[in-house]
Enzyme design. Structure first.
Site, PDB file in Angstrom:
ATOM      1  N   SER A 188      58.625   5.303  94.902  1.00 46.03           N
ATOM      2  CA  SER A 188      58.277   5.313  93.450  1.00 46.03           C
ATOM      3  C   SER A 188      58.829   6.449  92.656  1.00 46.03           C
ATOM      4  O   SER A 188      58.684   6.682  91.521  1.00 46.03           O
ATOM      5  CB  SER A 188      56.671   5.460  93.653  1.00 46.03           C
ATOM      6  OG  SER A 188      56.339   6.434  94.228  1.00 46.03           O
ATOM      7  N   HIS A 216      56.049  -1.356  94.049  1.00 47.60           N
ATOM      8  CA  HIS A 216      56.613  -1.325  93.062  1.00 47.60           C
ATOM      9  C   HIS A 216      57.942  -2.373  92.865  1.00 47.60           C
ATOM     10  O   HIS A 216      58.948  -2.185  92.630  1.00 47.60           O
ATOM     11  CB  HIS A 216      57.537   0.176  93.005  1.00 47.60           C
ATOM     12  CG  HIS A 216      56.541   1.065  92.647  1.00 47.60           C
ATOM     13  ND1 HIS A 216      55.937   1.464  91.215  1.00 47.60           N
ATOM     14  CD2 HIS A 216      55.603   1.963  93.428  1.00 47.60           C
ATOM     15  CE1 HIS A 216      55.329   2.312  91.224  1.00 47.60           C
ATOM     16  NE2 HIS A 216      54.679   2.659  92.599  1.00 47.60           N
ATOM     17  N   LYS A 247      50.100  -3.181  89.015  1.00 48.54           N
ATOM     18  CA  LYS A 247      51.437  -2.840  88.387  1.00 48.54           C
ATOM     19  C   LYS A 247      51.859  -4.232  87.710  1.00 48.54           C
ATOM     20  O   LYS A 247      51.341  -4.611  86.661  1.00 48.54           O
ATOM     21  CB  LYS A 247      52.355  -2.398  89.699  1.00 48.54           C
ATOM     22  CG  LYS A 247      51.821  -0.804  90.097  1.00 48.54           C
ATOM     23  CD  LYS A 247      52.697  -0.392  90.971  1.00 48.54           C
ATOM     24  CE  LYS A 247      52.306   1.159  91.318  1.00 48.54           C
ATOM     25  NZ  LYS A 247      51.017   1.284  92.010  1.00 48.54           N
TER      26      LYS A 247
END
Length: 399
Positions: A188, A216, A247
């Site tokens: 990240s 991610h 996310k």
């Protein structure tokens, strides 16, 4: 007693501020989007948001919001229970099945966050006779989850396959019964992607399992948005995928572990964050199902995100900024000095671009950066405005 503790805590807080490591929380007065209203000094202002994990721009998507409204009416607000008592609704089972199918796994178990998912895996699957081999730059939730287990711990340098093999050999030499290699799919702070094909090759050679935290990546990495395992063609070779609904998949909250059927079955029986935490709110489960519908019906959002990412990275590179290489929507702008990174973030906010500076201990000493995160919700004009703001802020800093 607390008077003494209070003084100690105040001293610690002052040390944090003096080191430039204090993390103020800016208050947003609008829904999460490409443009938000930020309250600072009591005066709200509209700014471009380049620091959210809202990769596909779904946090305020009208169809997702509509699905959430409908779910409130049908399923209620919350479950007031854990799953095995009276906290399982049809919508939870449907989401687990859909996630498993989407990720090419046999089953999925929902958690209140991916932090909890990572906190619940290692202690359940590994004992003192086992070994976990972890990438040095793995997320804090993986590190904390490993600490909860009694397994022997091995760490290899970030994405260093030779070092990974060395650690696997050492685990074998120590007589490890089970071996679990664990890595972030995308790291990240850097936007780097783990070399999963090669990791799976080593796992086959040394009879190890593979676990990937794809927080991610899920939703937008890979041809179908199925993450780094799809990107590297190893969807059938990864044993556990953990991820988040917070996310790209709508940006709310909640996490999951998608894995082999027997692994999920054991997690349901013994994973403490699952057994002792309230059920994921049904409104989130239902909205997440709508997100999966959107992902499977069109790839326009992923294409737009890729275009925005390429534009930002190319323009910033042309302007002479130090951008870590890659093509992920995480685009770290390397600054070096922590105070300079913080000052640049302030200057960018003054110019209408909301970003955050990251420094030690989140990143190594001398590696301070501004982590820019692109979104499909950004327009071409938004991206160009952000680059222009960086150029202007740099000029003022050089002053």
């Amino acid at each position: 007693m607390f008077d003494t503790v209070r003084d100690d805590l105040r001293t610690t807080l002052e040390e944090i501020r003096a080191a430039g490591l204090h993390k103020p929380e800016r208050v947003i007065s609008t829904p999460q989007s490409a443009t938000v209203e930020v309250t600072q000094g009591g005066r709200p202002g509209e700014v471009l948001n380049f620091c959210a994990n809202n990769y596909l721009g779904l946090a305020d998507h009208p169809e997702v919001i509509a699905a959430a409204h409908e779910a409130l009416d049908r399923w209620g607000y919350g479950m007031a229970s854990v799953r095995f008592i009276c906290g399982t609704q049809e919508v939870h089972k449907e989401l687990e099945a859909r996630l498993a199918a989407f990720l090419g796994q046999e089953d999925t178990i929902l958690y209140s966050s991916c932090f909890d998912a990572n906190g619940g895996v290692f202690e359940t699957l590994l004992g003192a006779e086992d070994a976990v081999i972890s990438d040095a730059l793995n997320h804090a939730s993986i590190i904390d989850g490993i600490r909860l287990s009694k397994a022997r711990r091995f760490r290899y340098a970030n994405r260093d396959l030779a070092d990974l093999e060395t650690q696997l050999k050492e685990a074998n030499a120590g007589g490890a019964r089970r071996k679990l290699i664990v890595t972030d799919g995308v790291f990240s702070m850097d936007g780097y992607v783990a070399p999963l094909a090669e990791i799976c090759d080593l796992a086959d050679r040394y009879d190890a399992m593979v676990m990937v935290d794809d927080s991610h990546a899920t939703g937008f990495v890979g041809a179908g948005g199925r993450g780094t395992a799809e990107l590297h063609g190893v969807m059938d070779r990864v044993d556990i995928i953990t991820g988040t609904l917070g996310k790209a998949l709508g940006g709310a909250s909640g996490g999951f572990a998608a894995a082999r059927a027997e692994i999920v079955a054991l997690l349901r029986q013994r994973s403490r964050p699952y057994l002792f935490s309230n059920t994921l709110a049904p409104v989130i489960a239902a909205a997440s199902l709508k997100v999966l519908d959107l992902l499977e019906s069109a790839d326009g959002l992923r294409v737009r995100l890729a275009e925005n990412t390429a534009l930002f990275r190319s323009r910033m590179t042309e302007a002479g900024f130090d951008i870590l290489p890659g093509d992920h929507a995480i685009a770290p702008v390397m600054i070096g000095d922590a105070s300079e990174a913080a000052r640049m973030a302030e200057l960018l906010l003054e110019r209408g671009v909301y970003v955050i500076g990251f420094s030690y201990p989140v990143v190594p000493q001398g590696k301070a950066r501004i982590r820019v995160q692109l979104s499909a919700a950004h327009s071409t004009e938004d991206v160009n405005r952000a680059v222009d703001a960086f150029i202007a802020a740099r000029a003022e800093l050089a002053g």
